[in-house]
Design a protein around this motif. Structure first.
Motif, PDB file in Angstrom:
ATOM      1  N   GLN A 193      58.142 -40.517 -27.279  1.00  0.00           N
ATOM      2  CA  GLN A 193      59.388 -40.314 -26.533  1.00  0.00           C
ATOM      3  C   GLN A 193      60.322 -41.509 -26.702  1.00  0.00           C
ATOM      4  N   GLY A 196      61.432 -41.502 -30.567  1.00  0.00           N
ATOM      5  CA  GLY A 196      62.077 -40.301 -31.083  1.00  0.00           C
ATOM      6  C   GLY A 196      61.341 -39.637 -32.229  1.00  0.00           C
ATOM      7  N   ARG A 241      64.634 -47.154 -33.060  1.00  0.00           N
ATOM      8  CA  ARG A 241      64.317 -45.734 -32.918  1.00  0.00           C
ATOM      9  C   ARG A 241      64.534 -44.994 -34.240  1.00  0.00           C
ATOM     10  N   ASP A 243      66.611 -42.625 -34.783  1.00  0.00           N
ATOM     11  CA  ASP A 243      68.038 -42.411 -35.045  1.00  0.00           C
ATOM     12  C   ASP A 243      68.782 -43.704 -35.392  1.00  0.00           C
TER      13      ASP A 243
END
Length: 259
Positions: A193, A196, A241, A243
């Protein structure tokens, strides 16, 4: 080779006589199946069970060690079909293995047998084919108890299950990585979580994928401190992350042995 037909014999479950008892088929020991002299002494001194069995499950020779494993004496087993002693869930596998005994892949297999006292015992056997007139008539091999090994495997599986439960239930993001390859072996739901990534993607990543050079150097230093028995908490480590965005986290490290 065509599959040999195996008839388990009248002592298999389902062939019951009067009073609900199985009708044993007497398996006379042919002279050719006998062992004598120094060879017999050697066989009888081996911890593993040495046996000869025909394709229909008739036992023509079995060494004294069998009593230690399943409680029956050799004389008792000569009137019992081998396949009737294998529990139902494993019987089909054993029948198939005996049918294709000439295939090296089937020369070793594991199954569960009934002990004379009614309990179930794990055993492992290796067998080679026996021929008569050029035809496959049965096999001879060695059988050993693997009860302790199976108990250890079950204990390890239970331990792994407990570890995974704690690992997945943690509110902290957790990653396990190989210190030599710097690749992740697994990550819990919380770290997925946070980063990602899906759980399936974690094993394709390494510490370089989520840390910059400064963060990597800090983590390596932390592991070196751990090796010296020291402990510390890394604060404000940059984490990248999937992204590309960055967040800061506290990181602590510990050694563990996998497998």
């Amino acid at each position: 080779m065509d599959k040999q037909h195996i008839n388990p014999g009248n002592s298999m479950p389902g062939n019951e006589g009067q009073g609900g008892r199985d009708k044993p088929v007497k398996a006379p020991v042919a002279p050719a199946d006998g062992l004598d002299g120094r060879f017999r002494d050697m066989v009888e001194s081996i911890n593993d069970v040495i046996y000869k069995v025909r394709l229909d499950g008739t036992i023509t020779y079995v060494s004294q060690a069998v009593e230690r494993i399943i409680g029956y004496t050799p004389n008792e087993l000569y009137s019992i079909n081998l396949f009737s002693l294998i529990i139902e869930e494993d019987r089909a596998k054993a029948l198939e293995a005996f049918s294709y005994m000439e295939n090296p892949r089937n020369s070793h297999f594991e199954f569960r047998m009934y002990h004379k006292n009614g309990t179930v015992r794990w055993v492992r056997t290796s067998a080679v084919p026996l021929y008569e007139g050029g035809l496959l008539i049965g096999g001879t091999g060695a059988l050993s108890s693997i009860a302790e090994m199976k108990e250890m495997q079950e204990s390890l599986a239970e331990s792994e299950s407990r570890f995974r439960g704690i690992f997945e239930a943690s509110n902290d993001g957790m990653l396990i990585f190989d210190q030599d390859t710097r690749k992740f072996l697994m990550g819990n739901d919380k770290i997925c979580q946070m980063l990602g990534y899906s759980p399936d993607e974690i094993p394709s990543l390494g510490i370089e994928d989520i840390h910059d050079e400064e963060g990597i150097r800090a983590i390596i230093r932390e592991f070196r401190r751990k090796r010296k028995g020291k402990s510390s908490l890394l604060e404000s480590v940059r984490i990248r992350r999937k992204d590309g965005s960055v967040f800061y986290a506290e990181v602590s490290a510990a050694f563990t042995t996998i497998g």
